[in-house]
Design a protein around this motif. Sequence first.
Motif, short mmCIF file in Angstrom:
data_model
loop_
_atom_site.label_atom_id
_atom_site.label_comp_id
_atom_site.label_asym_id
_atom_site.label_seq_id
_atom_site.Cartn_x
_atom_site.Cartn_y
_atom_site.Cartn_z
N THR A 9 2.26 8.65 3.11
CA THR A 9 3.46 8.97 2.34
C THR A 9 3.32 8.29 0.98
N PRO A 10 4.11 8.73 0.00
CA PRO A 10 4.04 8.05 -1.30
C PRO A 10 4.29 6.54 -1.20
N LYS A 11 5.23 6.14 -0.36
CA LYS A 11 5.54 4.71 -0.20
C LYS A 11 4.33 3.96 0.37
N ASN A 12 3.69 4.53 1.39
CA ASN A 12 2.54 3.87 2.00
C ASN A 12 1.31 3.90 1.10
N LEU A 13 1.16 4.95 0.31
CA LEU A 13 0.07 4.98 -0.66
C LEU A 13 0.26 3.92 -1.73
N ASP A 14 1.51 3.66 -2.11
CA ASP A 14 1.78 2.60 -3.07
C ASP A 14 1.44 1.24 -2.46
N TRP A 15 1.78 1.05 -1.19
CA TRP A 15 1.43 -0.18 -0.48
C TRP A 15 -0.09 -0.36 -0.47
N ALA A 16 -0.81 0.73 -0.15
CA ALA A 16 -2.27 0.66 -0.10
C ALA A 16 -2.86 0.36 -1.48
N ARG A 17 -2.29 0.93 -2.51
CA ARG A 17 -2.77 0.68 -3.87
C ARG A 17 -2.65 -0.80 -4.22
N ARG A 18 -1.49 -1.38 -3.90
CA ARG A 18 -1.29 -2.81 -4.18
C ARG A 18 -2.26 -3.67 -3.36
N LYS A 19 -2.45 -3.31 -2.10
CA LYS A 19 -3.35 -4.07 -1.23
C LYS A 19 -4.79 -3.98 -1.74
N MET A 20 -5.22 -2.81 -2.16
CA MET A 20 -6.57 -2.64 -2.69
C MET A 20 -6.75 -3.42 -3.99
N GLU A 21 -5.71 -3.44 -4.83
CA GLU A 21 -5.80 -4.20 -6.09
C GLU A 21 -5.94 -5.69 -5.81
N LYS A 22 -5.26 -6.15 -4.78
CA LYS A 22 -5.27 -7.57 -4.45
C LYS A 22 -6.54 -7.98 -3.68
N GLU A 23 -6.96 -7.15 -2.70
CA GLU A 23 -8.03 -7.55 -1.79
C GLU A 23 -9.34 -6.79 -2.01
N GLY A 24 -9.31 -5.72 -2.77
CA GLY A 24 -10.52 -4.93 -2.97
C GLY A 24 -10.89 -4.14 -1.74
N PRO A 25 -12.14 -3.65 -1.68
CA PRO A 25 -12.57 -2.81 -0.56
C PRO A 25 -12.54 -3.51 0.79
N THR A 26 -12.52 -4.84 0.81
CA THR A 26 -12.46 -5.54 2.09
C THR A 26 -11.07 -5.46 2.72
N ALA A 27 -10.11 -4.90 2.02
CA ALA A 27 -8.75 -4.78 2.56
C ALA A 27 -8.75 -4.03 3.89
N ILE A 28 -9.60 -3.04 4.02
CA ILE A 28 -9.64 -2.25 5.27
C ILE A 28 -10.21 -3.08 6.40
N GLU A 29 -11.14 -3.97 6.10
CA GLU A 29 -11.74 -4.81 7.15
C GLU A 29 -10.70 -5.76 7.74
N ARG A 30 -9.74 -6.16 6.94
CA ARG A 30 -8.72 -7.09 7.42
C ARG A 30 -7.76 -6.42 8.41
N LEU A 31 -7.74 -5.09 8.43
CA LEU A 31 -6.87 -4.36 9.35
C LEU A 31 -7.52 -4.15 10.71
N LEU A 32 -8.84 -4.28 10.77
CA LEU A 32 -9.56 -4.01 11.99
C LEU A 32 -9.57 -5.23 12.89
N PRO A 33 -9.48 -5.00 14.20
CA PRO A 33 -9.47 -6.14 15.13
C PRO A 33 -10.79 -6.87 15.19
#
Length: 68
Positions: A44-68
Amino acid sequence: MSTITPDESRSSDDHCTPDALLHSAPSRDITLEDLVMAAGRDVTPKNLDWARRKMEKEGPTAIERLLP
């Protein structure tokens, strides 16, 4: 009606695909949609905005932090 089992239906030269060939690592270009879906959220637009902020802060490793 035949009663062929799965093993009988394979030819003798059939081989199982190695696990390493069935899975591939994501490319280095993680999209915002990838991040949203990895977090278990709807795209959703709201979640894409969340993802944009997370990527700006953490970079590509942001997705690794979500994985168990």
